[in-house]
Design an enzyme around this catalytic site. Structure first.
Site, PDB file in Angstrom:
ATOM      1  N   LYS A  96      35.069  25.581  24.835  1.00 47.01           N
ATOM      2  CA  LYS A  96      35.402  25.060  23.503  1.00 47.01           C
ATOM      3  C   LYS A  96      36.428  23.936  23.525  1.00 47.01           C
ATOM      4  CE  LYS A  96      33.713  28.520  20.428  1.00 47.01           C
ATOM      5  NZ  LYS A  96      33.138  29.553  21.331  1.00 47.01           N
ATOM      6  N   GLU A 118      37.668  26.177  10.851  1.00 49.76           N
ATOM      7  CA  GLU A 118      37.443  27.552  10.435  1.00 49.76           C
ATOM      8  C   GLU A 118      37.084  28.323  11.689  1.00 49.76           C
ATOM      9  OE1 GLU A 118      33.869  26.530  11.618  1.00 49.76           O
ATOM     10  OE2 GLU A 118      34.619  25.376   9.928  1.00 49.76           O
ATOM     11  N   SER A 384      29.904  30.048  30.241  1.00 49.33           N
ATOM     12  CA  SER A 384      30.626  29.349  29.170  1.00 49.33           C
ATOM     13  C   SER A 384      32.068  29.819  28.988  1.00 49.33           C
ATOM     14  CB  SER A 384      29.864  29.496  27.852  1.00 49.33           C
ATOM     15  OG  SER A 384      29.632  30.856  27.553  1.00 49.33           O
TER      16      SER A 384
END
Ligand code: PLP
Length: 397
Positions: A96, A118, A384
């Site tokens: 991320k 968010e 990931s």
């Protein structure tokens, strides 16, 4: 010889990947989206911007990430060789940060000093809080009160890094209500604020921007793998929630001779409400500003989804994946909660690597593929993120 048409020339100027994508957003967002489209098309050509991104990726995030040959996992499968692209080693423990850094840099070049995001599970909120601190920007994270209760450690991390976590006590008190509040904030404060979307979803230009920042994953595979092994891998696998780690893994490889597979959250069954497999088990429709695949009922209403992994528990998916599915370029398959949990434990035992539950879906699919292939076949799986965050939910079960 037939010339292969490129799949890289998307989206078009209106944000369409074939018939998917677009900008189905409320009129009031149009000026903010237009500004972002214009700014990003300039920054894309700006060498200084790319240099700064490269420097932060290498010194702050920890890029490039290694590609690791999973010897014991390969032995266990008894077929193709399995390699892991180690995004779990990045700062924050997942991919991320690739996107968060890129978008914070856009905000900086636009002279904006405030980030809005968010978060549901808290992973994206945490990445946004990190880059907010890194760039010295005011950071506001909207989060449903139900999610705040469920994800307390991430809430503490965000606050420690200086972010303002705003509880959303409306509707279902989860992610979709937090999205509405974040949008409202952006519309009101667009002059000073950037809305940092966390996956390849939402209206144009977000799916393109997030894909581009995550493409560092696939670019590194494309560079590192032939250097070490003489050619590209035969198969590449990634998990698909909103679809950002998968889009970043696949996009640099879409014109290459590599088979691409996306692992979706098959949850506890194929009927609607029991999974979050938008592409393999859902249907097409408009969600969060884009025409794509989603989990909906006959009336076109979004149905609450289920997955053991919070990061895959989302009723939509990035429009570029819908495009790749329709042109047959990428195959998308569901992996059940049970299979993911089993793989989570297996990889921990065999490799000493605890994968995120999201990533365990991808590895599970890779194991199935490996079993059917010969020993000279090479499979790269994007790992990931790391699974420390999942210990309670796995061991509590
Ligand atoms: C958020 C997350 C995902 C799912 O998001 P994508 O946009 O589909 O990549 C997958 N793995 C990890 C570790 C995550 O934190």
């Amino acid at each position: 010889m037939e010339t292969i048409k490129t799949l890289k020339n998307v989206p078009d100027q209106h944000g369409f990947f074939g018939k998917f994508g677009g900008q189905y957003a409320p009129e009031i967002l149009k000026p903010a989206l237009d500004e972002l489209v214009e700014a990003y098309s300039r920054l894309r050509q700006n060498q200084e911007f790319h240099d700064e991104l490269y420097r932060l990726n290498s010194t702050y995030s920890g890029r490039p990430t290694p590609i690791y040959f999973a010897n014991r996992l390969t032995g266990h499968a008894g077929g193709a060789q399995i390699y892991l692209k180690r995004e779990d080693l990045l700062h924050g423990g997942a991919h991320k940060i690739n996107n968060a850094i890129g978008q914070a840099l856009i905000a900086k070049y636009l002279g904006k000093n405030r980030l809005i995001a968010e978060t549901g599970a808290g992973q994206h909120g945490t990445a946004t809080a990190m880059v907010g601190a890194l760039f010295g920007m005011e950071t506001v994270i909207y989060m449903g009160t139900k999610d705040i209760e469920r994800q307390l450690p991430n809430v503490k991390r965000m606050k420690l890094m200086g972010a303002d976590v705003v509880p959303v006590n409306k509707g279902s008190k989860t992610l979709k209500d937090a999205v509405n509040e974040a949008m409202r904030d952006w519309v009101t404060n667009v002059e000073t604020s950037h809305y940092l979307i966390g996956s390849v979803v939402g209206p144009h230009p977000f799916p393109m921007i997030v894909r581009d920042f995550q493409s560092v994953i696939g670019e590194e595979i494309k560079l590192e793998f032939p250097e070490k092994y003489g050619k590209l891998p035969d198969i590449v696998v990634a998990c698909v929630g909103g679809g950002s780690n998968a889009a970043g893994t696949f996009y640099p490889l879409v014109d290459e001779n590599v088979d691409l597979y996306g692992a979706e959250a098959g949850g506890i069954g194929e009927s609607a409400g029991n999974n979050s497999a938008s592409l393999s088990l859902g249907s097409s429709g408009i969600i969060h500003g884009a025409y794509t695949y989603m989990i909906q009922n006959r009336e076109g209403h979004i149905i609450p989804t289920h997955s053991v992994s919070a990061g895959l528990d989302y009723p939509g998916v990035g429009p570029e994946h819908a495009f790749w599915k329709e042109c047959g370029r990428v195959k998308y398959l569901p992996v059940s909660d049970e299979e993911a949990l089993e793989t989570f434990k297996l990889v921990s035992k065999l490799e000493g690597i605890i994968p995120a539950l999201e990533s365990a879906h991808a590895i599970s699919l890779a194991l199935k593929l490996a079993k059917e292939k010969s020993k000279d076949t090479r499979i790269v799986v994007t790992l990931s993120g790391r699974g420390d965050k999942d210990l309670d939910s796995v061991l509590g079960m």
